[in-house]
Design an enzyme around this catalytic site. Structure first.
Site, mmCIF file in Angstrom:
data_model
loop_
_atom_site.group_PDB
_atom_site.id
_atom_site.type_symbol
_atom_site.label_atom_id
_atom_site.label_comp_id
_atom_site.label_asym_id
_atom_site.label_seq_id
_atom_site.Cartn_x
_atom_site.Cartn_y
_atom_site.Cartn_z
ATOM 1 C CE LYS A 159 102.084 73.719 100.141
ATOM 2 N NZ LYS A 159 101.730 74.837 100.846
HETATM 3 C C1 LIG Z 1 101.015 75.248 101.919
HETATM 4 C C2 LIG Z 1 101.163 76.647 102.668
HETATM 5 C C3 LIG Z 1 100.808 76.990 103.709
HETATM 6 C C4 LIG Z 1 100.199 75.789 104.735
HETATM 7 O O1 LIG Z 1 101.006 74.961 105.080
HETATM 8 P P1 LIG Z 1 100.045 73.609 105.871
HETATM 9 O O2 LIG Z 1 101.291 72.583 106.007
HETATM 10 O O3 LIG Z 1 99.046 73.222 104.500
HETATM 11 O O4 LIG Z 1 99.261 74.007 106.834
HETATM 12 C C5 LIG Z 1 101.079 78.323 104.518
HETATM 13 N N1 LIG Z 1 101.765 79.234 103.742
HETATM 14 C C6 LIG Z 1 102.211 78.824 102.410
HETATM 15 C C7 LIG Z 1 102.913 79.960 101.474
HETATM 16 C C8 LIG Z 1 101.761 77.710 101.725
HETATM 17 O O5 LIG Z 1 102.278 77.402 100.731
#
Ligand SMILES: *Cc1c(COP(=O)(O)O)cnc(C)c1O
Length: 505
Positions: free
Chosen positions: A112
């Site tokens: 993120k």
């Molecule tokens: C948010 C997240 C995901 C999923 O990503 P999306 O863009 O929502 O598909 C996968 N792994 C981690 C560690 C995340 O924080």
């Protein structure tokens, strides 16, 4: 060429990138989409010589066409700096026959950070451009990772405040500590008595409250969203797929034009959608491999053409993928429906009502680039264990889901195209589950106790086992004082916001 943004549910909308970033979500409930996907202007030979920051500029300028060169470069250099613990920003690590694209070297050690470290700058520039005088209040509901990354991104950013709601008993001890120790006078963190859905519903209600909006406006505030549906999060995520291809080329692992496959552990469908956009910009990507955990709505969708959220919600060891409504899939549905807002709106209406929809055969034919797979809890643990044993490489639970699905894909298809696996979190962020897989005795030694103190002990054991230093993001919160201790009922969220902003009376 200028890129304009319209809504997936209303073709009449035509706004600039900066307006789409400020709004987050369209008023009709749709997501903002570019009117065309631009093509890369530089060759991969040229891109291979570029830094992450330079690559980011080359990609983002094509989408954010109302930003000047100076504005965009300043956003990029403020975001991708020493907050990241490696100069490469997104290193590519070869292990067990695949390339792991490590997207967790930012300040909160989850992917993120790749978008949320730049979103605050994009947002403040957008506010200036559109002569917004109000202070921007970011409201976020989180199941763990987004909250901390958004807090870290917006802390101390002038002209903004950020309020994060999380389920008081629904996040890991380390995730909670990361949030409640967040510094910055413009940050607010609240635990709610309820689950993530309650937090999400509460936030949506506050967004939709017209009376509150007017009162906010009078006092110089307006809301915005740091959610993954914001185009300001999608665009920065395209960058690292372009960068990964350029790195492989530079290292001589592939020749220019060679195809690669991309494997993405998926929840809200944001990360893999960015890979899809990268492919359509000219990155030679073959298959887009969409990996789910036991909440395998997307696996079923790619296999049958039916999206059906009517099923049991499973709590897994990869909580950031525990999701039954993958919001960003709407952008893909819009595209395979021939950029048709009416059709898209109908599908989404069905999803909101009966909780299911089925795409046409014609639309399914356009999904050939995608391959859906899933990993059970047991397979996820096994994958962590095997990767550590065979390659000495320790991955987190989310990345393990992707690695497992990749192995299944190769077994099923025999396709040996070089593959990039998106590695979305540091194993230290999910220490307990990772230790459960590689050293079950240590992980269960405390008679199943699950609190921050015992989790920190496990962190040290993991560091020793993995031969890695404990990341700064974890060291920092070990001793940091708790500065947020607000807790409220799920029906008190609006009042809590009013209190924080001094809107009472
Ligand atoms: C948010 C997240 C995901 C999923 O990503 P999306 O863009 O929502 O598909 C996968 N792994 C981690 C560690 C995340 O924080």
């Amino acid at each position: 060429m200028e890129v304009w943004y319209s809504s997936t549910r209303n073709g009449g909308i035509r706004i600039k990138a900066s307006e789409a970033i400020l709004k987050g979500l369209s008023e009709d409930g749709g997501l903002f989409v570019p009117d065309h996907i631009p093509e890369l202007e530089k060759s991969f030979q040229e891109l291979a010589g570029m830094s992450y920051q330079e690559t980011a500029y080359e990609v983002m300028k094509l989408y954010l066409t109302d930003f000047t060169k100076e504005e965009l470069e300043s956003c990029i250099s403020s975001a991708y700096d020493s907050k990241f613990d490696t100069e490469e920003i997104a290193p590519l690590v070869h292990a067990d026959g695949a390339y792991f694209l490590e997207l967790f070297h930012g300040s909160t050690i989850a992917f993120k950070d790749m978008a949320l470290s730049i979103l605050p700058y994009l947002m403040t520039v957008s506010a200036k451009k559109n002569k917004v005088k109000n202070e921007i209040v970011i409201l976020t509901a989180t199941s763990g990772d987004t909250g901390k990354a958004a807090l870290a991104g917006f802390a101390g950013v002038e002209g903004t405040k950020i309020i994060v709601f999380y389920p008081k008993n629904g996040v890991s001890p380390i995730q909670e500590r990361q949030m409640v120790t967040q510094k910055g006078e413009n940050t607010y963190v609240v635990g709610i008595h309820g689950n993530f859905d309650d937090a999400q519903t509460g936030v949506k209600k506050i967004f939709a409250d017209k009376e509150l909006e007017e009162r906010m406006n009078r006092q110089g505030y307006q809301f915005s969203s740091a959610n993954s549906i914001n185009i300001g999060r999608l665009v920065p995520q395209i960058v690292y797929y372009v960068y990964a291809y350029a790195r492989l080329l530079e290292r001589g692992e592939i020749r220019e034009g060679d195809k690669i496959n991309v494997v993405v552990p998926t929840g809200n469908f944001g990360n893999i959608l960015a890979a899809f956009y990268a492919k359509n910009m000219g990155v030679p990507i073959g298959r887009l491999i969409c990996a789910s955990n036991e909440n395998k709505v997307l696996y079923d969708f790619f296999r049958t053409g039916e999206y059906d959220r009517n099923r049991e919600f499973v709590l897994t060891s990869s909580p950031s993928m525990d999701i039954l409504i993958s919001s960003n899939l709407e952008r893909l549905v819009y595209r395979i429906a021939g950029n048709d807002p009416e059709k898209t709106a109908d599908f989404m209406k069905a999803l909101g009502g009966e909780g299911r929809y089925e795409i046409t055969g014609e639309m399914r034919e356009m999904l050939g680039d995608f391959y859906g797979g899933y990993a059970s809890e047991e397979e996820t643990g096994e994958t962590i264990r095997e990767l550590q044993k065979k390659a000495g490489y320790v991955v987190d639970t989310h990345t393990a889901v992707a690695a497992c699905v990749y192995r299944k894909y190769v077994e099923e298809t025999g396709d040996r195209t070089p593959s990039v696996i998106a590695s979305t979190a540091s194993p230290f962020k999910f220490t307990r589950s990772v230790m459960d897989a590689i050293a079950p005795v240590a992980a269960s030694g405390d008679a199943g106790q699950c609190d921050a103190a015992t989790d920190f002990e496990l962190v040290d054991e993991l560091a020793a086992l993995a031969g890695k230093k404990v990341p700064g993001a974890i060291e920092e919160i070990r001793t940091a004082p708790v500065v947020h201790d607000h807790v409220c009922g799920k029906d008190e969220m609006r009042r809590t916001v009013e209190e924080f902003l001094g809107l009472q009376g």
